[in-house]
Design an enzyme around this catalytic site. Structure first.
Site, PDB file in Angstrom:
ATOM      1  N   HIS A   1      -3.528  -5.090   0.302  1.00  0.00           N
ATOM      2  CA  HIS A   1      -2.970  -5.800   1.595  1.00  0.00           C
ATOM      3  C   HIS A   1      -2.930  -7.280   1.473  1.00  0.00           C
ATOM      4  O   HIS A   1      -4.008  -7.738   2.042  1.00  0.00           O
ATOM      5  CB  HIS A   1      -3.792  -5.300   2.771  1.00  0.00           C
ATOM      6  CG  HIS A   1      -3.596  -3.780   2.935  1.00  0.00           C
ATOM      7  ND1 HIS A   1      -2.710  -3.246   3.763  1.00  0.00           N
ATOM      8  CD2 HIS A   1      -4.059  -2.668   2.434  1.00  0.00           C
ATOM      9  CE1 HIS A   1      -2.676  -1.896   4.056  1.00  0.00           C
ATOM     10  NE2 HIS A   1      -3.794  -1.534   3.119  1.00  0.00           N
TER      11      HIS A   1
ATOM     12  N   CYS B   1       0.912  -1.259  -0.176  1.00  0.00           N
ATOM     13  CA  CYS B   1      -0.057  -0.276  -0.239  1.00  0.00           C
ATOM     14  C   CYS B   1       1.012   1.247  -0.097  1.00  0.00           C
ATOM     15  O   CYS B   1       1.505   1.693  -0.935  1.00  0.00           O
ATOM     16  CB  CYS B   1      -0.891  -0.150   1.170  1.00  0.00           C
ATOM     17  SG  CYS B   1      -2.475   0.978   0.672  1.00  0.00           S
TER      18      CYS B   1
ATOM     19  N   GLU C   1      -1.441  -9.231   3.475  1.00  0.00           N
ATOM     20  CA  GLU C   1      -1.361  -9.598   4.519  1.00  0.00           C
ATOM     21  C   GLU C   1      -2.698 -10.381   5.436  1.00  0.00           C
ATOM     22  O   GLU C   1      -2.672 -11.143   5.865  1.00  0.00           O
ATOM     23  CB  GLU C   1      -0.418  -8.807   5.721  1.00  0.00           C
ATOM     24  CG  GLU C   1      -1.271  -7.396   6.102  1.00  0.00           C
ATOM     25  CD  GLU C   1      -1.322  -6.444   4.917  1.00  0.00           C
ATOM     26  OE1 GLU C   1      -0.900  -6.653   3.738  1.00  0.00           O
ATOM     27  OE2 GLU C   1      -1.396  -5.131   5.523  1.00  0.00           O
TER      28      GLU C   1
HETATM   29  N1  GLN Z   1      -2.179   6.846   2.637  1.00  0.00           N
HETATM   30  C1  GLN Z   1      -2.029   5.770   1.465  1.00  0.00           C
HETATM   31  C2  GLN Z   1      -3.383   5.851   0.739  1.00  0.00           C
HETATM   32  O1  GLN Z   1      -4.375   6.440   1.309  1.00  0.00           O
HETATM   33  C3  GLN Z   1      -1.782   4.403   1.688  1.00  0.00           C
HETATM   34  C4  GLN Z   1      -2.805   3.656   2.753  1.00  0.00           C
HETATM   35  C5  GLN Z   1      -2.235   2.239   3.196  1.00  0.00           C
HETATM   36  O2  GLN Z   1      -1.144   2.301   3.204  1.00  0.00           O
HETATM   37  N2  GLN Z   1      -3.075   1.727   3.656  1.00  0.00           N
HETATM   38  O3  GLN Z   1      -3.569   5.845  -0.299  1.00  0.00           O
END
Ligand code: GLN
Length: 537
Positions: free
Chosen positions: A510, A384, A512
């Protein structure tokens, strides 16, 4: 008729006793005896969900397929049971009051005074029974967050009391998890805190059916007898839960203590079939007897509270076992990485993982870590925000766009290679408004991601507002970072890979959240495999 049985898990004496792990371990044993089981968590706080909570407050925010932002215990439920959870598996006081207040505004209470009893308790009971009513589960385990005696837990305990009465003792039971501390000065285990906590529960009209006692030392028969006598349970219903080497030992420990059998007996269900734990135990054996070791740097800004990265560290345990390798984590605070020290801080690691996150604190450190992994050809997994930083680093240092950045951190940046998603531009509320839950992605054949998944079409969970800016796709690809995974409907870039590198993968989603004991996540498995290869070279 729906015959779902209900198990309530309450906690006493202190928080952090591991109700989630006990609930998940019991569920695992029942599942492996052939029952279909799910687990639900009721959280007494007033936030609608933990999505708006700082990880320092509450650890990781876990995301389900249907896009619920939930308590991290749901991650344990999925990792143990290997079945997905959903919105219905996590309920907060905020959500309960919100539905009751919405009904009141619609006039659904027909002029009545709206009160905690019966209106709030009815809504709690309705939410508890939602999962049972699907007909999908023989047993629903409901974990009540917090400790009995907390003011905010009272409506939950009252709802449990009512449900016990309504369902009858064959259909609903209470397990009370408590602490039996060892007083070194007296050289003794002490039962008094448990007695007090059970008394507190009884004052609300609830008698526990089973006591699970967390302890650092073996609980003798004498102490069990004493606990049974003072807490109104049978001696066989006092279950010891001794500290374990790993949370994955707990199902076996509970099996040995007979927790699942006691539960089945109370429900008049057959305990003839022993739990089938072959795959589980195979995982454990490999986890405990690694043949090699790798060290992975985990770069994040919440590392003081490792629960903020719970699903990631558990995914490493699953992937380590699958590779018969111990995964040692080097926790690196992103704010501690500077232009002058990053090489020294990351020296010797076999893999680099840049973690998810929000806001600009520690961003430069994350970019430095990406650069180190890319230039030193060390396996890299960016998740992310970690993926977004890998795009920025590549755009700056390889494509030559010196001022490349994300508009999350620099609104007016000249080269916004990471940009706010179109769908997010008019969003002002912070809660529940990100791109959430499961989305499809098509992988490019031959890519590292494709090789890991061995599939072209995948579905993964998301939680973000910003995205890869496709205006820069051509330039970035031409320089050697490829978009190897793309959302087939929207064209959003989901996976990037640096081609001139043994294993460099950034994912917007994600992975994970979907790693379980039964199904270690393929990307984590391959990341550890690549790190192992690196360690040997
Ligand atoms: N802050 C970033 C976004 O909003 C990544 C979010 C995250 O790592 N879950 O796109």
């Amino acid at each position: 008729m729906n015959n779902t049985k209900y198990v309530f898990v309450t906690g006493g004496v202190t928080s952090s006793l591991g109700k989630g792990i006990i609930a998940a371990s019991l569920a695992k044993l029942l599942q492996q005896r052939g029952f279909s089981v799910t687990i639900q968590k009721l959280d007494p706080y007033i936030n609608i969900d933990p999505g708006t909570l700082n990880p320092y407050e509450h650890g990781e925010c876990y995301v389900t397929d249907d896009g619920a932002e939930t308590d991290l215990d749901l991650g344990h439920y999925e990792r143990y049971l290997n079945i997905p959870t959903s919105q219905a598996n996590n309920v907060t006081t905020g959500r309960i009051y919100q539905s009751v207040i919405n009904k009141e505004r619609k006039g659904e209470f027909l002029g009545k005074t709206v009160q905690v009893i019966p209106h709030i308790t009815n809504e709690i009971k309705r939410r508890i029974q939602l999962l049972g009513e699907t007909g999908d589960y023989d047993i629903v385990i409901t974990e009540i967050g917090g400790t009995v005696g907390d003011i905010e837990s009272l409506p939950y305990v009252e709802s449990v009391r009512q449900m016990l009465w309504e369902k009858g003792e064959d259909n609903a039971i209470v397990i009370h998890l408590t602490l039996v501390p060892f007083l070194a000065a007296a050289g003794e285990l002490k039962t008094k805190p448990t007695q007090h906590s059970v008394k507190m529960l009884m004052q609300s009209g609830v008698s526990p059916d089973i006591l699970v006692c967390r302890t650092e030392h073996e609980i003798s028969d004498d102490i069990k007898r004493k606990l049974a006598l003072f807490c109104n349970v049978k001696k066989e219903d006092v279950i010891q839960s001794i500290d374990a080497e790993t949370i994955y030992d707990v199902p076996n420990l509970m099996l040995k203590e007979g927790l699942d059998k006691v539960v089945l007996k109370k429900f008049n269900l057959s305990a003839e079939k022993e739990p089938e734990l072959r795959v589980w135990n195979d995982f454990l054996t490999k986890h405990k007897n690694p043949k090699s070791e790798v060290e992975i740097a985990l770069i994040g800004k919440y590392i003081e509270l490792q629960d903020s990265y719970k699903s990631i560290t558990e995914a490493f345990i699953h992937a380590g076992s699958s590779n018969e390798t111990k995964v040692k984590i080097r926790w690196v605070h992103s704010e501690s990485l500077t232009t002058t020290n990053f090489k020294e801080k990351l020296e010797g690691v076999n893999g680099v993982l840049v973690a998810p996150g929000f806001g600009d604190r520690g961003i430069d450190g994350k970019i430095k870590a990406v650069q180190y992994a890319r230039e030193s050809k060390i396996p890299f997994l960016g998740i992310c925000l970690g993926m977004q930083m890998s795009v920025i680093e590549f755009a700056k240092n390889v494509v030559g766009l010196k001022d490349a950045f994300s508009t999350e951190m620099k609104k007016e940046c000249k080269n916004p290679v990471i940009n706010l998603m179109e769908s997010q531009k008019d969003v002002t509320d912070k809660g529940g408004t990100m791109r959430l839950g499961a989305w499809e992605c098509m992988l490019q054949k031959g890519s590292n991601a494709y090789n890991a998944y061995q599939a072209e079409k995948i579905s993964e969970r998301h939680r973000h507002r910003y995205e890869f800016n496709n205006d820069y796709l051509e330039q970035i690809e031409a320089a050697g970072m490829k978009a190897t995974g793309v959302n087939p409907k929207t064209g959003l870039v989901e996976v990037v890979e640096v081609t001139d590198h043994p294993w460099f993968v950034g994912v917007q989603y994600h992975p994970e959240y979907k790693s379980t004991v039964l199904k270690p996540h393929p990307l984590f498995v391959d990341f550890i495999k690549a790190s192992l290869k690196q360690s040997k070279s």
